[in-house]
Design an enzyme around this catalytic site. Sequence first.
Site, PDB file in Angstrom:
ATOM      1  N   SER A   1       0.819  -1.054   0.098  1.00 29.43           N
ATOM      2  CA  SER A   1       0.079  -0.025  -0.060  1.00 29.43           C
ATOM      3  C   SER A   1       0.880   1.165   0.003  1.00 29.43           C
ATOM      4  O   SER A   1       1.602   1.514  -0.800  1.00 29.43           O
ATOM      5  CB  SER A   1      -0.763  -0.033   1.099  1.00 29.43           C
ATOM      6  OG  SER A   1      -1.770   0.839   1.028  1.00 29.43           O
TER       7      SER A   1
ATOM      8  N   ASP B   1      -9.616  -3.671  -5.803  1.00 31.46           N
ATOM      9  CA  ASP B   1      -9.192  -2.630  -4.577  1.00 31.46           C
ATOM     10  C   ASP B   1      -9.843  -1.327  -4.873  1.00 31.46           C
ATOM     11  O   ASP B   1      -9.434  -0.537  -5.997  1.00 31.46           O
ATOM     12  CB  ASP B   1      -7.635  -2.639  -4.877  1.00 31.46           C
ATOM     13  CG  ASP B   1      -7.001  -2.070  -3.605  1.00 31.46           C
ATOM     14  OD1 ASP B   1      -7.623  -1.094  -2.928  1.00 31.46           O
ATOM     15  OD2 ASP B   1      -5.906  -2.114  -3.227  1.00 31.46           O
TER      16      ASP B   1
ATOM     17  N   HIS C   1      -8.386  -4.818  -1.506  1.00 35.35           N
ATOM     18  CA  HIS C   1      -7.216  -4.202  -0.943  1.00 35.35           C
ATOM     19  C   HIS C   1      -6.448  -5.074   0.021  1.00 35.35           C
ATOM     20  O   HIS C   1      -5.260  -5.205  -0.153  1.00 35.35           O
ATOM     21  CB  HIS C   1      -7.321  -2.764  -0.143  1.00 35.35           C
ATOM     22  CG  HIS C   1      -6.184  -2.089   0.204  1.00 35.35           C
ATOM     23  ND1 HIS C   1      -5.409  -1.584  -0.860  1.00 35.35           N
ATOM     24  CD2 HIS C   1      -5.601  -1.835   1.496  1.00 35.35           C
ATOM     25  CE1 HIS C   1      -4.225  -0.961  -0.361  1.00 35.35           C
ATOM     26  NE2 HIS C   1      -4.392  -0.900   0.999  1.00 35.35           N
TER      27      HIS C   1
END
Length: 706
Positions: A556, A642, A676
């Site tokens: 991320s 995501d 995600h």
Amino acid sequence: MTSQPPIAPRHPITREFHGRSFVDDYEWLRDKESPETIAYLEAENSYTEAQTAGISELTEAIYSEIKSRIKETDMSVPQRAGDYWYYGRTIEGKDYGLSCRIPVAQDQDPWVAPVIPENGEIPGEEVLLDLNELAEGQEFFSLGASSVTTSGRFLAYSVDTTGDERFDLRIKDLQTGQLLDDKLSGIFYGATWAGEEHLFYQRVDEAWRPDTIWRHRIGTDPAEDVCVFHEEDEHFFTGIGSTRGEKYLIIEAASKITSETRVLDTSDPEGEFRLLWPRQAGVEYAIDHAVVAGQDRWLVTHNLTGPNFEVGECAVEGQLPALDELNVLIAHDEHTRIEGVDTFQNQIVAAYRRGAIGRLAVMVLPEDGYGTFQELEFDEELYTAGSLGNPEWDAPVIRISYGSFTTPARLYDYHVATGEFTLLKEQEVLGGYDPHDYVAHRLWATAEDGAQIPVSVVHRADLDLSQPNPTVLYGYGSYESSTDPGFSVSRLSVMDRGMIFAVAHVRGGGEMGRGWYDEGKQLSKMNTFTDFVAVADDLINRGLSSPEMMVAEGGSAGGMLMGVVANLAGDRFAGIQAIVPFVDPLTSMLKPELPLTVTEWDEWGDPFHDHEVYDYMASYAPYENIEAKQYPDILAITSLNDTRVLYVEPAKWIAKLRETAIGGTFLLKTEMSAGHGGVSGRYARWHQTAFEYAWTLDTATAGRKS
């Protein structure tokens, strides 16, 4: 499958901002509905599968080891809420868990968790939710809310079956076992009860920002639900919850640097929320409710008097004093970052961070006022302790979670009156795990500007440190998020094969206080990246590892760190693994219509309106700074659904690396039915982890073999 890498077609467009131009050849990949996009992602998946065929046996071996060490049929320690003990359990062969409860026995101590048999019939057990049944037939499954009314009659739960973090909520009558007709669709995380009839929840705007709080009354049409709060400022998120004693509902509106709170007595769920302290730019505060000497008090954690926060208090009723005029319970300290307080009927728990370690202290509330905080002490140098699973306001014990890099997760009851700990459960590691076989310690590396960067290092106790060893160096460094010591079953597989696991606690994280965060954000963001490189150099200079045997890993925002490091100092690494990586940040921050963008300007800066921020971000943005040079091997993993870091970012990044770089193997793996957090289902997650570690291990040990 193919051994030839996909070559993405170039469809150049020119981005113009502040008189600056950037030609983007791969922005066309943003069209998620395009057959050309899907075909390209599938071609990348085929190429990755072909290129990693050589580690399939290692992947399966690590997966088998992970699976063999985990107790597949297991259960959590019951926690009391109202008249029931609630717990979860898992069953061997099942991907998902069961949510269960049993009544509090009348003939037993109401605060001592019952010992429940792990196999066979459990007398009085109710299975509230079997997540395996809910997930049946779905390629992806995630549970959002799971909230029971105080009486224990109604359960509100929500599910996401695509990975986009949008949930459908249902209400179950636990007396009859039937679902009510009420159905709330497309809501955000969470659901908060007020009594037995009213449920509060969140919805999102077009940019998928949770901007509204809604009230639903059981048995009514959701079209009649009432919006009780709307946050118009695009920098702010909203959230709703309740105090532990369930006396007040709390609505918080917060940006990355500013917050504001409203409250409502739960006895009047259709009343108007009361604003406490109006928002003030740069001021954050959070409240909790306590009863002290028979009076309702607000306990307020705020940063008005200093960046590391302090805790003050005041009466609930009447005119509120200014934040800097509150009665001080915990004063600001430049070496201690106050993270918050957790209140109970007879005690208060304070959480704070000092010396890059999170700590806890407990205050017993005497009848006539406040007591003093006593810090809880633990034996290990590196550990993580927290207050966890404490729903009951009047509990005389506090649940404390504890773990470290070498100690499996533990759960204790801390007896406030005596100061004694009772171990309730320790994560069982099958196969004869001995914590003495591993060691964890702290190193300090020196940054470019002289700052001392904490580094956590874990490895087998018998590892030969007289020579360089394969190493994975992990980093994150954003949002004031701290990477705390924690046990990992899967990590054992790589350490048992001679690998060092290291964590670079770089600036932008929160390990060393608010200043550590401030020095790694916006126009100081480069510190995050150069700190990571400094840690890598330190490990190399100490002889612990070498560039041929070191792999960098981050996900991320930590994936952006990976992308910058690849450009900045790729020669320090044999490989880089980037999970859902934020590698095209400038493009995203120039699109206010995207999820999270406007709220993220407080973290990265606002390049849309500010040319200085634009130029600064352009100087480090991974996608825009790829050069014609040798790169380490790179594995990027993303998910099609995501909503936090769109798949297009790593897709563009890999395409451009392959076009521009003169050396390095670049792989992209896209989960086509996930979000995600990656794949769902514990067996799929273990297999994904095994694949990632197999790639890391193979990449790091290739240098040793050569």
